[in-house]
Design an enzyme around this catalytic site. Structure first.
Site, PDB file in Angstrom:
ATOM      1  N   GLY A  94       1.074  -1.231  -0.040  1.00  0.00           N
ATOM      2  CA  GLY A  94      -0.079   0.010   0.001  1.00  0.00           C
ATOM      3  C   GLY A  94       0.841   1.247  -0.205  1.00  0.00           C
ATOM      4  N   GLN A  95       0.681   2.421  -0.620  1.00  0.00           N
ATOM      5  CA  GLN A  95       0.971   3.676  -0.435  1.00  0.00           C
ATOM      6  C   GLN A  95       0.319   4.761  -0.408  1.00  0.00           C
ATOM      7  OE1 GLN A  95       3.116   4.022  -4.399  1.00  0.00           O
ATOM      8  NE2 GLN A  95       4.615   6.060  -3.643  1.00  0.00           N
TER       9      GLN A  95
ATOM     10  N   PHE B 235       2.215   9.971   2.452  1.00  0.00           N
ATOM     11  CA  PHE B 235       3.417  10.138   3.578  1.00  0.00           C
ATOM     12  C   PHE B 235       4.355   8.882   3.408  1.00  0.00           C
ATOM     13  CE2 PHE B 235      -0.037  12.872   4.528  1.00  0.00           C
ATOM     14  CZ  PHE B 235      -0.384  14.089   4.487  1.00  0.00           C
ATOM     15  N   GLY B 236       4.034   8.093   2.993  1.00  0.00           N
ATOM     16  CA  GLY B 236       4.892   6.549   3.267  1.00  0.00           C
ATOM     17  C   GLY B 236       4.440   5.639   2.702  1.00  0.00           C
TER      18      GLY B 236
ATOM     19  N   ASP C  88      -9.172   8.441  16.713  1.00  0.00           N
ATOM     20  CA  ASP C  88      -9.559   8.142  15.164  1.00  0.00           C
ATOM     21  C   ASP C  88      -9.689   6.452  15.092  1.00  0.00           C
ATOM     22  OD1 ASP C  88      -9.231   9.401  12.291  1.00  0.00           O
ATOM     23  OD2 ASP C  88      -7.591   9.064  13.012  1.00  0.00           O
TER      24      ASP C  88
END
Length: 459
Positions: A28-29, A32-33, A144
């Site tokens: 996964g992308q 921020f990384g 969250d």
């Protein structure tokens, strides 16, 4: 009071992560990384590594947030909370080795399922509440809670859940309220908007998530952020209408309304929610002496896909394509019908023009064959031309054939044929005063012979 981290970053290793792990395919992308598969060089165990880029001077230092998250994870040990197996750092990136989950995000699963039964929702909710009870007992608020921050270990509705993303988690002091506004818009609790809140905000978010699983939509919606915030601050849910909308039990409605209670002091705690009949009965398979809840009718679940961080839209695309195909078929049928009607109209117009032309032609020949003003007809002009004789005889036969047919045959004949026959009859009737249309072929030949003999005698 501002949230405070739990301490210094724990267990950061300055050496290269590749010394201990072989990095593999991309899982996964994000902005921020990225997350990659990795295998321990010695034990050959399979893990995932989260890689966050350092950006000094940026407004939000995501590498520092990730280190803070790892700070929490290093001190937590719960089966529903993601485990940190190692933390590495170099001059450009921070690497966190964590458990690998094959099932994807809970939010993706919710989108594919569309609607959960009470039992399915209760089993998932029990795992979330169990993790929150563990966190709150340690004075940690996640802040969250949402569908994206839970992963399934495998692609099954019975899969264990894993809670992730502790980037904005905070330690709280009993009796002291937090004041920072943070979290995801649709899951924000009313007291969080007032900047005076505690661990209760996590239970409100659980209520929103449960509502989404059972009803297939969020409880507070709007056209923009301001409208959603206004709904959260003032909209009172009419649970009587919700009970009519879906055939859920009173215990289910009571559980949802107790989590979405605006007064945080009256809202269920994680421990109280775990003891609620909705969880005790459904999540554990039922209580002795009590019947089962009747699950609402819903569509069969679709197979899970491996996509993450986005809703799956394959079903919508397929449905849209099917609708377009059906619309195209209807349009094709409508166009074909219009073309047939237009062709029929053109055919009728051509017949009328032909009949009008023949009428003028016959009238012209009759005028040419009539006597002159002196009482004598013009010489050199035959009374009838061979072409006119042939057409008249054909029309006469058609007229006789049509009048001799029975009404039953006319009823079963095609519409265009009946129309042409009717028009021919009307044409012939209009000319019925002329002797030309009342004699047959033999009589016509006799008239021709007689006329020719008379002409020769005069000459």
């Amino acid at each position: 009071m501002k949230a405070s981290p739990m301490g210094n970053v724990c267990g950061v290793r300055r050496r290269d992560v590749r010394d201990d792990y072989n990095l593999g395919r991309l899982l996964g992308q994000g902005a921020f990384g990225q997350v990659r598969e990795c295998i321990h060089r010695t034990t050959r165990e399979l893990f995932a590594v989260k890689i966050v880029e350092k950006k000094p001077g940026a407004k939000w230092n995501h590498a520092q947030l990730f280190k803070k998250e790892c700070d929490f994870l290093a001190e937590l040990d719960h089966p529903t909370i993601i485990r940190l197996h190692g933390l590495y750092e170099d001059h450009q990136f921070v690497y966190g080795v964590i458990d690998k989950c094959e099932g994807g995000e809970l939010l993706t699963f919710i989108k594919e399922m569309k609607q959960f039964t009470e039992r399915e929702a209760a089993k998932i909710c029990r795992q979330i509440l169990d993790a929150l009870k563990y966190l709150h007992s340690r004075n940690i608020v996640h802040r969250d809670i949402k569908g994206e921050n839970f992963l399934l270990q495998k692609k099954s509705i019975d899969s264990p859940l894993i809670m992730i993303d502790f980037g904005i988690a905070a330690k709280v002091t009993p009796g002291v309220h937090l004041e920072e506004t943070c979290g995801s818009l649709k899951y924000l609790a009313p007291e969080l908007l007032k900047k005076r809140y505690g661990v209760e905000v996590d239970l409100w978010a659980v209520g929103v998530l449960m509502y989404l699983m059972l009803y297939g939509r969020y409880p507070f919606i709007g056209e923009d952020q301001a409208a959603i915030l206004k709904e959260i601050e003032g909209h009172q849910i009419d649970w009587s209408l919700h009970n009519m909308e879906k055939p859920y039990s009173e215990k289910t409605i009571d559980f949802l309304s107790s989590l979405l209670e605006r007064n945080p002091e009256k809202r269920l705690t994680a421990d109280e929610a775990l003891k609620h009949p909705f969880i005790r009965k459904l999540a554990s398979g039922g209580i002795e002496g009590e019947g089962q809840f009747d699950p609402p009718t819903r569509e069969a679940p679709q197979p899970m896909r491996s996509s993450t961080k986005a809703f799956s839209v394959a079903e919508d695309v397929l449905q849209s394509a099917a609708d377009q195909a059906a619309a195209a078929t209807r349009e094709k049928s409508r166009t074909k019908s219009m073309a047939e009607r237009e062709a029929q109209d053109v055919e009728e117009k051509l017949e009328k023009l032909q009949m009008k032309h023949e009428k003028k032609e016959v009238a012209g020949r009759r005028s040419s064959a009539s006597p002159t003003s002196s009482g004598r007809r013009q010489s050199g002009l035959p009374l009838f031309s061979p072409g006119s004789v042939r057409r008249i005889s054909i029309k006469d036969r058609l007229f006789r054939a049509d009048t001799s047919a029975g009404a039953e045959n006319r009823r079963h004949s095609s519409t265009p044929s009946r129309r042409r026959s009717s028009m021919m009859q009307r044409f012939i009737r209009r000319k019925s005063t002329s002797t030309v249309h009342t004699i047959d072929d033999k009589r016509l030949k006799g008239v021709l012979v007689s006329a020719n003999g008379e002409e020769n005698g005069r000459r």
